[in-house]
Design an enzyme around this catalytic site. Structure first.
Site: not given
Ligand SMILES: NC(=O)c1ccc[n+]([C@@H]2O[C@H](COP(=O)([O-])OP(=O)(O)OC[C@H]3O[C@@H](n4cnc5c(N)ncnc54)[C@H](OP(=O)(O)O)[C@@H]3O)[C@@H](O)[C@H]2O)c1
Length: 336
Positions: A239, A267, A286
């Site tokens: 993450r 993000e 991602h």
């Protein structure tokens, strides 16, 4: 009959994974009405799932299709039990990690640039890039353009389901593996996270594959980067906020380390963010767990959990134990 809400966007094929004896209720962020359900399988895209939640009543159990569940407790509140998709995406995420490591050591991003320019002679840039990032400025003949993964030391920060799968896939490369988790253990040797500082200087490749939490926020910051070897490769498959983005941008621009990251903070990464133009960096948006089998694998894990729930057996992948059925309709978040 148990009512299970699932993302209406899933293809019907994968729904066969779910057990018989439940009523399947398709839900979406475009629903104009509320539904009463017992179990919710949220859309894997958090923003869609968060827009769906206000339409759901009576949810006691959330079965996430993802390993990372950080947005869910804040949305559904403390009274709902939350399980993650532990194990569902091990292969895809581990393969991304191997691909990212090899791409960087083999300088594929640079060679793709050269291919697009149609200029064979630019291949010399690869030896200059190798010398600059590794500090190996000896006059090699022929020039060094690629590096071997074999023989390198790889530090796995996180040795859970995916960390172990990455180690399995690294085995043919005869790397030395160092492992870090919350707590230390033996067979194989896993170090406690408190030992991280002593391990960082020993690694050529540092892979982050652990959950984001208050404890792991900025686990890799300026002091940790300073402990890394010149030219070491930082791989973030976990993450974004586990790494301090400003410290990463600074280290990349200074030519201290290289990085391959599937996740960013913020993000999505906004246009013109400094990360986009950093040298020695591979960014993917991602997609680490993406696979044609993503939904099937996630629903298999959810289905096993659902069967246990229906049989009154202990659940396996609980990340939040709901505070009690008497309070189950008091979820917080954006429910009106
Ligand atoms: N890029 C992607 O698309 C993608 C895909 C899947 C997963 N992920 C991320 O990868 C993470 C790991 O997934 P997983 O399935 O391998 O999880 P997992 O099986 O739960 O393993 C997590 C590992 O991290 C360690 N850990 C947890 N908190 C820690 C801390 N504060 N300090 C140090 N180590 C800590 C655990 O230590 P112990 O073993 O001591 O408990 C364990 O070894 C997920 O949470 C998710 O955020 C990303």
């Amino acid at each position: 009959m148990l009512r299970v809400a699932y993302p209406a966007t899933l293809i019907p094929d994968v729904l066969r994974e779910l057990p018989e004896g439940v009523e399947l209720v398709p839900v979406s962020d475009k629903m104009g009405h509320d539904v009463e359900v017992d179990v919710w399988i949220p859309d894997p895209y958090p923003t869609r799932a968060q827009r769906t939640w206000p339409h759901l009543r009576g949810v006691k159990l959330v079965l996430s299709m993802l390993a990372g569940t950080e947005w869910i407790p804040g949305t559904v509140g403390p009274h709902v039990t939350i399980c993650n998709a532990h194990g569902a995406h091990n292969v895809a995420t581990a393969e991304w990690t191997l691909g990212a490591i090899l791409s960087m050591l083999k300088q594929f991003p640079l060679f793709l640039d050269i291919q697009r320019s149609g200029n064979w002679r630019r291949r010399n840039e690869a030896s200059a890039a190798y010398a600059a990032i590794t500090g190996d400025t000896r006059a090699h003949h022929p020039p060094v353009m690629l590096e071997d993964l074999t023989g390198k030391t790889v530090l796995l920060v996180g040795h859970g389901a995916i960390g172990k799968e990455i180690e399995r896939m690294l085995a043919p490369f005869y790397v030395d593996v160092l492992r870090v988790a919350r707590t230390a253990r033996k067979n194989p040797e896993v170090h406690a996270v408190s030992e991280l500082d002593g391990l960082l200087p020993r690694a050529d490749v540092v892979v982050l594959i652990l959950p984001f939490s208050a404890e792991t926020r900025w686990l890799i910051d300026q002091p940790e980067i300073a402990l890394m070897r010149q030219g070491a490769l930082l791989v973030n498959a976990a993450r974004g906020p586990i790494v301090n983005t400003d410290a990463l941008v600074e280290a990349l621009n200074a030519g201290r380390i290289r990085a391959a990251i599937d996740v960013t903070d913020p993000e999505p990464l906004p246009e013109n963010h400094p990360l986009w133009s950093c040298p020695n960096l591979l960014v993917t948006p991602h997609i680490g767990a993406s696979s044609p089998y993503f939904a099937r694998n996630a629903l298999r894990v959810a289905a096993a959990e659902l069967r246990r729930y229906m049989n009154g057996e202990p659940l396996h992948n609980v990340v939040q134990e709901g505070e009690g059925p008497e309070n189950r309709d008091q979820g917080i978040g954006n429910r009106e």
